[in-house]
Design a protein around this motif. Structure first.
Motif, PDB file in Angstrom:
ATOM      1  N   LYS A 342       0.789  -1.243   0.000  1.00 21.14           N
ATOM      2  CA  LYS A 342       0.000   0.000   0.000  1.00 21.14           C
ATOM      3  C   LYS A 342       0.820   1.292   0.000  1.00 21.14           C
ATOM      4  N   ILE A 343       2.059   1.236   0.491  1.00 23.91           N
ATOM      5  CA  ILE A 343       2.875   2.444   0.592  1.00 23.91           C
ATOM      6  C   ILE A 343       4.117   2.255  -0.262  1.00 23.91           C
ATOM      7  N   PHE A 344       4.211   3.055  -1.312  1.00 25.40           N
ATOM      8  CA  PHE A 344       5.323   2.948  -2.263  1.00 25.40           C
ATOM      9  C   PHE A 344       6.398   3.938  -1.847  1.00 25.40           C
ATOM     10  N   VAL A 345       7.595   3.442  -1.529  1.00 30.82           N
ATOM     11  CA  VAL A 345       8.695   4.277  -1.045  1.00 30.82           C
ATOM     12  C   VAL A 345       9.771   4.353  -2.127  1.00 30.82           C
ATOM     13  N   ILE A 346       9.986   5.561  -2.637  1.00 33.54           N
ATOM     14  CA  ILE A 346      10.983   5.819  -3.669  1.00 33.54           C
ATOM     15  C   ILE A 346      11.702   7.107  -3.305  1.00 33.54           C
ATOM     16  N   HIS A 347      12.866   7.319  -3.883  1.00 35.56           N
ATOM     17  CA  HIS A 347      13.654   8.470  -3.451  1.00 35.56           C
ATOM     18  C   HIS A 347      13.095   9.791  -3.955  1.00 35.56           C
ATOM     19  N   GLY A 348      12.792   9.865  -5.260  1.00 34.83           N
ATOM     20  CA  GLY A 348      12.408  11.147  -5.842  1.00 34.83           C
ATOM     21  C   GLY A 348      10.909  11.319  -5.982  1.00 34.83           C
ATOM     22  N   GLY A 349      10.333  10.748  -7.058  1.00 35.89           N
ATOM     23  CA  GLY A 349       8.905  10.958  -7.248  1.00 35.89           C
ATOM     24  C   GLY A 349       8.369  10.267  -8.476  1.00 35.89           C
ATOM     25  N   LEU A 350       7.316  10.868  -9.032  1.00 29.31           N
ATOM     26  CA  LEU A 350       6.527  10.213 -10.065  1.00 29.31           C
ATOM     27  C   LEU A 350       6.961  10.626 -11.471  1.00 29.31           C
ATOM     28  N   PHE A 351       6.112  10.335 -12.441  1.00 27.64           N
ATOM     29  CA  PHE A 351       6.557  10.201 -13.823  1.00 27.64           C
ATOM     30  C   PHE A 351       5.890  11.202 -14.761  1.00 27.64           C
ATOM     31  N   SER A 352       6.433  11.271 -15.972  1.00 24.33           N
ATOM     32  CA  SER A 352       5.971  12.244 -16.957  1.00 24.33           C
ATOM     33  C   SER A 352       4.758  11.754 -17.743  1.00 24.33           C
ATOM     34  N   ARG A 353       4.276  10.570 -17.442  1.00 20.31           N
ATOM     35  CA  ARG A 353       3.040  10.080 -18.061  1.00 20.31           C
ATOM     36  C   ARG A 353       2.175   9.380 -17.009  1.00 20.31           C
ATOM     37  N   ASP A 354       0.881   9.237 -17.321  1.00 19.82           N
ATOM     38  CA  ASP A 354      -0.093   8.795 -16.329  1.00 19.82           C
ATOM     39  C   ASP A 354      -0.279   7.293 -16.221  1.00 19.82           C
ATOM     40  N   ASP A 355       0.179   6.528 -17.189  1.00 16.91           N
ATOM     41  CA  ASP A 355      -0.188   5.122 -17.252  1.00 16.91           C
ATOM     42  C   ASP A 355       0.881   4.181 -16.696  1.00 16.91           C
ATOM     43  N   VAL A 356       1.774   4.704 -15.843  1.00 15.11           N
ATOM     44  CA  VAL A 356       2.859   3.879 -15.309  1.00 15.11           C
ATOM     45  C   VAL A 356       2.302   2.970 -14.212  1.00 15.11           C
ATOM     46  N   THR A 357       2.508   1.688 -14.371  1.00 13.98           N
ATOM     47  CA  THR A 357       2.014   0.707 -13.404  1.00 13.98           C
ATOM     48  C   THR A 357       3.173   0.120 -12.602  1.00 13.98           C
ATOM     49  N   MET A 358       2.835  -0.480 -11.475  1.00 12.19           N
ATOM     50  CA  MET A 358       3.847  -1.150 -10.674  1.00 12.19           C
ATOM     51  C   MET A 358       4.493  -2.276 -11.468  1.00 12.19           C
ATOM     52  N   ASP A 359       3.718  -2.942 -12.294  1.00  8.74           N
ATOM     53  CA  ASP A 359       4.290  -4.020 -13.115  1.00  8.74           C
ATOM     54  C   ASP A 359       5.389  -3.482 -14.029  1.00  8.74           C
ATOM     55  N   GLU A 360       5.153  -2.288 -14.616  1.00  6.73           N
ATOM     56  CA  GLU A 360       6.163  -1.699 -15.495  1.00  6.73           C
ATOM     57  C   GLU A 360       7.399  -1.288 -14.695  1.00  6.73           C
ATOM     58  N   ILE A 361       7.182  -0.714 -13.511  1.00 10.24           N
ATOM     59  CA  ILE A 361       8.310  -0.297 -12.669  1.00 10.24           C
ATOM     60  C   ILE A 361       9.151  -1.498 -12.251  1.00 10.24           C
ATOM     61  N   ARG A 362       8.482  -2.622 -11.999  1.00 10.67           N
ATOM     62  CA  ARG A 362       9.199  -3.839 -11.581  1.00 10.67           C
ATOM     63  C   ARG A 362      10.084  -4.402 -12.700  1.00 10.67           C
ATOM     64  N   LYS A 363       9.906  -3.932 -13.915  1.00 13.32           N
ATOM     65  CA  LYS A 363      10.698  -4.424 -15.041  1.00 13.32           C
ATOM     66  C   LYS A 363      11.840  -3.486 -15.427  1.00 13.32           C
ATOM     67  N   ILE A 364      12.025  -2.390 -14.673  1.00 10.61           N
ATOM     68  CA  ILE A 364      13.099  -1.449 -14.989  1.00 10.61           C
ATOM     69  C   ILE A 364      14.457  -2.134 -14.835  1.00 10.61           C
ATOM     70  N   ASP A 365      15.327  -1.928 -15.822  1.00 14.82           N
ATOM     71  CA  ASP A 365      16.710  -2.398 -15.733  1.00 14.82           C
ATOM     72  C   ASP A 365      17.498  -1.361 -14.945  1.00 14.82           C
ATOM     73  N   ARG A 366      17.785  -1.665 -13.685  1.00 16.74           N
ATOM     74  CA  ARG A 366      18.419  -0.687 -12.804  1.00 16.74           C
ATOM     75  C   ARG A 366      19.937  -0.781 -12.778  1.00 16.74           C
ATOM     76  N   PHE A 367      20.516  -1.801 -13.406  1.00 17.06           N
ATOM     77  CA  PHE A 367      21.949  -2.052 -13.272  1.00 17.06           C
ATOM     78  C   PHE A 367      22.756  -1.121 -14.181  1.00 17.06           C
ATOM     79  N   LYS A 368      22.653   0.189 -13.909  1.00 18.00           N
ATOM     80  CA  LYS A 368      23.319   1.184 -14.743  1.00 18.00           C
ATOM     81  C   LYS A 368      23.196   2.542 -14.070  1.00 18.00           C
ATOM     82  N   GLN A 369      23.834   3.531 -14.656  1.00 19.88           N
ATOM     83  CA  GLN A 369      23.617   4.916 -14.235  1.00 19.88           C
ATOM     84  C   GLN A 369      22.250   5.354 -14.769  1.00 19.88           C
ATOM     85  N   PRO A 370      21.520   6.182 -14.022  1.00 17.78           N
ATOM     86  CA  PRO A 370      20.124   6.454 -14.381  1.00 17.78           C
ATOM     87  C   PRO A 370      19.913   7.332 -15.600  1.00 17.78           C
ATOM     88  N   GLY A 371      20.923   8.055 -16.065  1.00 21.34           N
ATOM     89  CA  GLY A 371      20.736   8.916 -17.220  1.00 21.34           C
ATOM     90  C   GLY A 371      19.920  10.158 -16.883  1.00 21.34           C
TER      91      GLY A 371
END
Length: 491
Positions: A342-371
């Motif tokens: 129920k409580i999503f904890v992230i460092h910064g914040g939300l996104f530039s589009r409205d349709d971002v789902t938790m499923d999509e976030i769970r698929k982010i390739d994080r093993f890199k510099q964020p750009g």
């Protein structure tokens, strides 16, 4: 228009009464700035500009307040306006150079510092900053050039056989058991580092390699369950303020199976005890993997570490190879934690589009510099705003998102709220967006200069939140940004 945005359209006539109101607002803003109340100072400078938008100093002053608030893109926009109004106004070039330097745009910073030196050739501070920027630019250019010729070596090859490293008899610190991290070892390590003593490199490497292996096996988003008979404590930025971190552990208790912790990014940089902070968190993670959680922040990145001190600190206390190992670990740290679904904890914040789902976030390739763009970048860099909708970031990276954006994201993903960090708050925390967006910041008297409280949040299994504030504690006479290089110019 968001609060503090540049007002570029002048009224048809600026009367003497308008000018008087503008000067009064500017004087009030200067007093707020001197009191380190930068948010209200920005509002007052904006008021001055609304009465008389033709004075370069109002924009330059507001730009300085933006710099102190780490809103560098906004500072550059104000500097541009100040220079447009008065091309000879030295402070406009100073502000723009500082903003560009903070964003890593060293060529632009060098150009502006040269302009300052041309107008004010006896300005020793400007000459020094110009020389430092030129030196750093040459270093980065050189490193980029030789990178093509280097054969990439693994971190293990660079560091060598850790097990064979000899611990000299003169070392008076804790010895890591062959079986790994224990509570007794961690307690001894904290007391050793409290005395400004280094953990032996053999034991540091053992901790780092172990936590690297652990994080690399984890998904981008971690599902966290609050202990049934306990609580979880959510902490925000600690930024190398080791003695304040120790204070939190002293008053709130060490991590345990019923006293869980979540540290929400920006463990390092700015404060000059970043190695001690992140080593502490990693050791507790190894000791209590199901009770200690970390989220990556925007300062767990190479560009930030180069500018704001962590790279310099690691090299001063250990070695270049050690920093490269930390960098690989930072790439592996999860980018978010979901508490009780129920409580999503992230460092910064939300996104530039409205349709971002938790499923999509769970698929982010994080093993890199964020750009500088994309979901991962926005997750680490974005900030809330009071106005509905979205706006360009005052930082120059990520976006600003309004209460309607937060509401839509929470509804789409069946969340109660988001908890984020990333911004200094005078009270240590702030509740926005009808209770859906909470900011928590845990570095009191940030950089030994801001005078803010620190705070952390207790969350119980019924998802009740309790905010706890605290003041900064004394620390050894090592100034903030001790290892920061160019970053020290931003203070």
């Amino acid at each position: 228009m968001a609060s503090g945005d540049p007002v570029d359209v002048a009224p048809l006539n600026v009367t003497d009464a308008d000018k008087a109101k503008a000067e009064a607002a500017k004087d009030a803003a200067n007093k707020l700035f001197a009191a380190k109340n930068y948010e209200q100072a920005i509002e007052k400078y904006t008021e001055a500009i609304s009465h008389n938008p033709n004075v370069a100093a109002y924009y330059a002053n507001r730009g300085f307040a933006y710099i102190r608030s780490e809103f560098y893109a906004a500072a550059i926009r104000d500097a541009d306006k100040a220079i447009e109004l008065d091309p000879t106004y030295v402070k406009g070039y100073y502000r723009r150079a500082t903003g560009n330097m903070a964003l890593g745009k060293l060529k632009e910073a060098v150009k502006d510092f040269r302009a300052v030196c041309k107008v004010a050739p006896k300005d020793a501070d400007a000459r020094k900053k110009l020389a430092d920027c030129e030196k750093e630019l040459k270093r980065i250019t050189f490193e980029a050039a030789i990178a093509f010729d280097e054969v990439k070596r693994s971190i293990k090859d660079m560091i060598g056989d850790v097990d064979s490293m000899v611990v000299d008899s003169s070392y008076d610190g804790p010895h890591l058991p062959e079986t790994g991290v224990t509570l007794e070892f961690v307690k001894d390590m904290l007391e050793h580092m409290r005395k400004q003593k280094k953990l032996h490199r053999k034991y540091l490497y053992k901790i780092l390699f172990a936590v690297k292996e652990y994080f690399e096996a984890q998904p981008p988003i971690i599902d966290v369950t609050i202990p049934e008979e306990g609580k979880i404590t959510v902490c925000g930025d600690i930024h190398g303020q080791f003695y304040d971190l120790l204070h939190v552990l002293d008053v709130n208790g060490l991590p345990s199976e019923t006293n869980a912790y979540l540290w929400n990014g920006d463990f390092v940089d700015r404060g000059s005890f970043s190695v001690e902070c992140v080593t502490t968190l990693f050791a507790f993670k190894l000791l209590y993997p199901n009770s200690v959680f970390l989220s990556r922040g925007n300062h767990e990145t190479n560009d930030m570490n180069r500018t704001y001190g962590f790279e310099g600190e690691v090299k001063a206390k250990y070695s270049d190879a050690t920093f490269k190992l930390f960098s690989e670990i930072f790439n592996a740290i999860p980018i978010g934690n979901l508490i009780n679904e129920k409580i999503f904890v992230i460092h910064g914040g939300l996104f530039s589009r409205d349709d971002v789902t938790m499923d999509e976030i769970r698929k982010i390739d994080r093993f890199k510099q964020p750009g500088s763009e994309g979901l991962m970048c926005e997750l680490l860099w974005s900030d809330p705003q009071n106005e509905p909708g979205r706006s360009p970031s005052k930082r120059g990276v990520g976006i600003q998102f309004g209460p309607d954006v937060t509401e839509a994201f929470c509804k789409l993903n069946n969340l109660d709220m988001i908890i984020r960090s990333h911004e200094v708050k005078q009270d240590g925390y702030q509740v926005d967006h009808n209770g859906r967006c909470i900011t928590i910041f845990s570095a009191p008297n940030y950089c030994d200069s801001v005078g803010n409280k620190g705070a952390y949040i207790h969350i119980t299994p019924d998802l009740k939140l309790k905010y706890n504030q605290y003041s900064a504690v004394e620390h050894p006479p090592v100034k903030a940004m001790q290892y920061a290089g160019l970053g020290s110019m931003l203070m």
